[in-house]
Motif scaffolding. Structure first.
Motif, mmCIF file in Angstrom:
data_model
loop_
_atom_site.group_PDB
_atom_site.id
_atom_site.type_symbol
_atom_site.label_atom_id
_atom_site.label_comp_id
_atom_site.label_asym_id
_atom_site.label_seq_id
_atom_site.Cartn_x
_atom_site.Cartn_y
_atom_site.Cartn_z
ATOM 1 N N VAL A 68 55.298 55.161 58.483
ATOM 2 C CA VAL A 68 56.160 54.264 57.723
ATOM 3 C C VAL A 68 55.428 52.940 57.562
ATOM 4 O O VAL A 68 55.067 52.296 58.552
ATOM 5 C CB VAL A 68 57.510 54.040 58.422
ATOM 6 C CG1 VAL A 68 58.350 53.037 57.649
ATOM 7 C CG2 VAL A 68 58.261 55.360 58.564
ATOM 8 N N THR A 69 55.180 52.559 56.337
ATOM 9 C CA THR A 69 54.473 51.322 56.032
ATOM 10 C C THR A 69 55.461 50.286 55.519
ATOM 11 O O THR A 69 56.231 50.570 54.599
ATOM 12 C CB THR A 69 53.385 51.567 54.968
ATOM 13 O OG1 THR A 69 52.483 52.562 55.442
ATOM 14 C CG2 THR A 69 52.611 50.299 54.698
ATOM 15 N N GLU A 70 55.422 49.116 56.119
ATOM 16 C CA GLU A 70 56.267 48.018 55.671
ATOM 17 C C GLU A 70 55.396 46.908 55.108
ATOM 18 O O GLU A 70 54.346 46.586 55.655
ATOM 19 C CB GLU A 70 57.098 47.466 56.824
ATOM 20 C CG GLU A 70 58.070 48.466 57.427
ATOM 21 C CD GLU A 70 58.946 47.836 58.478
ATOM 22 O OE1 GLU A 70 58.881 46.602 58.626
ATOM 23 O OE2 GLU A 70 59.684 48.572 59.157
ATOM 24 N N LEU A 87 59.276 49.680 51.572
ATOM 25 C CA LEU A 87 59.175 50.679 52.630
ATOM 26 C C LEU A 87 58.571 51.948 52.040
ATOM 27 O O LEU A 87 59.091 52.492 51.068
ATOM 28 C CB LEU A 87 60.565 50.966 53.193
ATOM 29 C CG LEU A 87 60.665 51.909 54.388
ATOM 30 C CD1 LEU A 87 60.055 51.265 55.620
ATOM 31 C CD2 LEU A 87 62.129 52.255 54.661
ATOM 32 N N ARG A 88 57.467 52.389 52.616
ATOM 33 C CA ARG A 88 56.806 53.603 52.138
ATOM 34 C C ARG A 88 56.671 54.581 53.294
ATOM 35 O O ARG A 88 56.179 54.216 54.358
ATOM 36 C CB ARG A 88 55.425 53.285 51.567
ATOM 37 C CG ARG A 88 54.685 54.521 51.049
ATOM 38 C CD ARG A 88 53.422 54.142 50.300
ATOM 39 N NE ARG A 88 52.736 55.329 49.790
ATOM 40 C CZ ARG A 88 51.570 55.768 50.250
ATOM 41 N NH1 ARG A 88 50.961 55.133 51.232
ATOM 42 N NH2 ARG A 88 51.004 56.831 49.738
ATOM 43 N N MET A 89 57.118 55.805 53.076
ATOM 44 C CA MET A 89 57.054 56.843 54.101
ATOM 45 C C MET A 89 56.239 58.019 53.582
ATOM 46 O O MET A 89 56.463 58.484 52.463
ATOM 47 C CB MET A 89 58.461 57.307 54.476
ATOM 48 C CG MET A 89 59.274 56.290 55.254
ATOM 49 S SD MET A 89 61.009 56.769 55.421
ATOM 50 C CE MET A 89 61.652 56.089 53.885
ATOM 51 N N SER A 116 63.225 48.381 59.877
ATOM 52 C CA SER A 116 63.285 49.837 59.905
ATOM 53 C C SER A 116 62.818 50.324 61.263
ATOM 54 O O SER A 116 62.091 49.641 61.973
ATOM 55 C CB SER A 116 62.405 50.440 58.804
ATOM 56 O OG SER A 116 61.039 50.162 59.056
ATOM 57 N N MET A 118 62.119 54.302 63.623
ATOM 58 C CA MET A 118 62.096 55.749 63.634
ATOM 59 C C MET A 118 62.917 56.285 64.794
ATOM 60 O O MET A 118 63.058 55.646 65.819
ATOM 61 C CB MET A 118 60.660 56.265 63.795
ATOM 62 C CG MET A 118 59.750 56.051 62.629
ATOM 63 S SD MET A 118 58.128 56.773 62.986
ATOM 64 C CE MET A 118 57.263 56.387 61.484
ATOM 65 N N VAL A 125 64.272 58.439 59.469
ATOM 66 C CA VAL A 125 63.939 57.018 59.527
ATOM 67 C C VAL A 125 65.181 56.232 59.149
ATOM 68 O O VAL A 125 65.867 56.568 58.179
ATOM 69 C CB VAL A 125 62.781 56.682 58.568
ATOM 70 C CG1 VAL A 125 62.506 55.187 58.564
ATOM 71 C CG2 VAL A 125 61.525 57.447 58.958
ATOM 72 N N TYR A 127 66.842 52.390 58.203
ATOM 73 C CA TYR A 127 66.509 51.038 57.773
ATOM 74 C C TYR A 127 67.789 50.316 57.360
ATOM 75 O O TYR A 127 68.825 50.945 57.118
ATOM 76 C CB TYR A 127 65.489 51.038 56.630
ATOM 77 C CG TYR A 127 65.958 51.653 55.337
ATOM 78 C CD1 TYR A 127 66.539 50.871 54.350
ATOM 79 C CD2 TYR A 127 65.793 53.015 55.091
ATOM 80 C CE1 TYR A 127 66.963 51.426 53.152
ATOM 81 C CE2 TYR A 127 66.215 53.581 53.900
ATOM 82 C CZ TYR A 127 66.796 52.781 52.934
ATOM 83 O OH TYR A 127 67.217 53.342 51.762
ATOM 84 N N LEU A 138 62.603 62.507 55.244
ATOM 85 C CA LEU A 138 61.391 62.573 54.438
ATOM 86 C C LEU A 138 61.208 63.934 53.788
ATOM 87 O O LEU A 138 60.737 64.037 52.655
ATOM 88 C CB LEU A 138 60.172 62.234 55.298
ATOM 89 C CG LEU A 138 58.812 62.314 54.600
ATOM 90 C CD1 LEU A 138 58.737 61.305 53.470
ATOM 91 C CD2 LEU A 138 57.682 62.080 55.583
ATOM 92 N N GLU A 372 52.322 49.241 60.160
ATOM 93 C CA GLU A 372 52.640 50.656 60.057
ATOM 94 C C GLU A 372 53.291 51.132 61.355
ATOM 95 O O GLU A 372 52.964 50.657 62.433
ATOM 96 C CB GLU A 372 51.379 51.480 59.791
ATOM 97 C CG GLU A 372 50.773 51.272 58.420
ATOM 98 C CD GLU A 372 49.526 52.106 58.224
ATOM 99 O OE1 GLU A 372 49.334 52.599 57.106
ATOM 100 O OE2 GLU A 372 48.749 52.255 59.171
#
Length: 387
Positions: A68-70, A87-89, A116, A118, A125, A127, A138, A372
């Motif tokens: 998970v990238t913030e 937010l990218r997963m 966010s 996990m 995930v 958030y 996901l 991340e």
């Protein structure tokens, strides 16, 4: 081309249901979702509970890495902080040597306002967006809102997965003593829970859970699921809290009675729980020695802990904070321990070779606003239900 597809379809129809099920069960959920639209027989086969069970048991030994990238846009309000975050997963294949660029899904990109987190090894995930909590799966790219809690003094939230019945349980802890007469709270834990079933919908309200051991605790520090039970560490807690997912029963578990004893406060502050090799494990990072010590609970009834590993981390860096652990099985005699680091790429430690390898996107730039989060990811055919 059409003739080729017709011959292919005729050939597939000649396969037995068991053989076709075994072939399809090797595919990831995102492809199975596309195949469900091929025909009504395929839809019936893939939607059947027996196929879903075959699929999730087949993938249990093939975890991926969930990332998970913030990223925070540089728009700030003095009172509330960042006004925009993305937010990218996505999931990464970590069984290959090239663990820095092998992606099998483009993931999910969304806009959100709050933080966010996990739920370890659940594929879910959570958030926060403008005061509301959301849960994201996901595998199916579904996002569902969670009901608002009646208690604002949340002390922690964990989630467990029951493999046999394909069901999730989210457990939220709150300060039971915090009210209008005692605004600071007394540190006594209360608990409420949600049950997520395949196909949804997400329940519209939380239900309270009784018989919670009255531990004086602040926020939860670490959690792990092992053999159908969740285990949690809380600040100021006098023991590890255990929760049986199916029976919904709580109990307490003592810490290891070895070198950790004189560092009990450190365990509550910095100890990490994880499932390693099928056992509940407690990791503790000794900053003075730059080493990670891991003890395993080899006998639950007698609460027998055995110190299993001591992993030197001096080559990783001096100023590191360990956020979590995981286990990636390679063979029946070998595996890798995933060490999740704060604001840094995760590393995998090979138990047999005693060597490290880094995972994550090497092009990702870390700064105060970007980071991340890593965890293990297991393919599961589970739907949150459409809202």
């Amino acid at each position: 081309m059409e003739a080729t597809m017709e011959r292919l379809e005729e050939g597939i129809q000649c396969l037995s249901v068991d053989l076709l099920s075994n072939i399809l069960a090797r595919l990831p959920v995102r492809l199975l979702g596309q195949l469900m639209s091929v025909s009504k027989p395929w839809l019936a086969l893939i939607s059947h509970p027996d196929f879903k069970k075959l699929h999730r048991y087949g993938w249990i030994k093939s975890p991926k890495l969930l990332i998970v990238t913030e990223a925070t846009k540089q728009d700030w309000d003095i009172c509330v902080g960042p006004l925009y975050r993305s937010l990218r997963m996505y999931a990464m294949d970590i069984s290959n040597k090239d663990v820095c660029g092998t992606y099998y899904t483009k993931g999910i990109t969304g806009r959100y306002y709050g933080g966010s987190y996990m739920f370890p090894s659940t594929n879910l995930v959570c958030y926060r967006d403008h005061g509301s909590d959301y849960v994201c799966n996901l595998a199916t790219k579904e996002v569902s809102s969670l009901p608002r809690s009646s208690f604002r003094s949340r002390r922690g939230m964990v989630c467990g997965y029951i493999l046999a019945i394909n069901e999730y349980k989210i457990v939220s802890f709150f300060d039971a003593d915090k009210d209008a007469h005692n605004p600071n709270g007394g540190g006594k834990l209360g608990c409420e829970m949600l049950t997520l079933r395949d196909g949804g919908p997400v329940p519209c309200s939380w239900r309270q859970v009784e018989d919670l051991p009255q531990l004086a605790a602040s926020k939860g520090r670490s959690s792990a699921q092992v053999n159908g039970s969740m285990y949690m560490i809380f600040h100021r807690g006098k023991a590890i809290l255990s929760f049986e997912l199916e029976n919904e029963k709580f109990k307490s578990l003592g810490y290891p009675q070895d070198g950790y004893t004189c560092h009990r406060e450190g365990i509550e502050e910095n100890g990490i729980l994880a499932e390693l090799e099928g056992f509940l494990s407690l990791g503790y990072y000794w900053k003075q020695l730059s080493a990670l010590s891991i003890s395993m609970l080899v006998d639950l009834e007698s609460e027998t802990w055995v110190k299993k590993y001591s992993i030197p981390l001096y080559e990783i860096g001096k100023e590191i904070t360990i956020m979590g652990l995981g286990y990636l099985p390679l063979t029946c005699e070998n595996g890798e321990i995933l060490i999740k680091l704060l604001r840094s790429r995760a590393v995998l430690y090979n138990i047999k070779n005693k060597s490290f390898r880094r995972v994550g996107d090497p092009s990702f730039v870390f700064d105060h606003h970007n980071y991340e989060i890593f965890d293990l990811y297991f393919e599961r055919f589970f739907s949150l239900g459409r809202q």
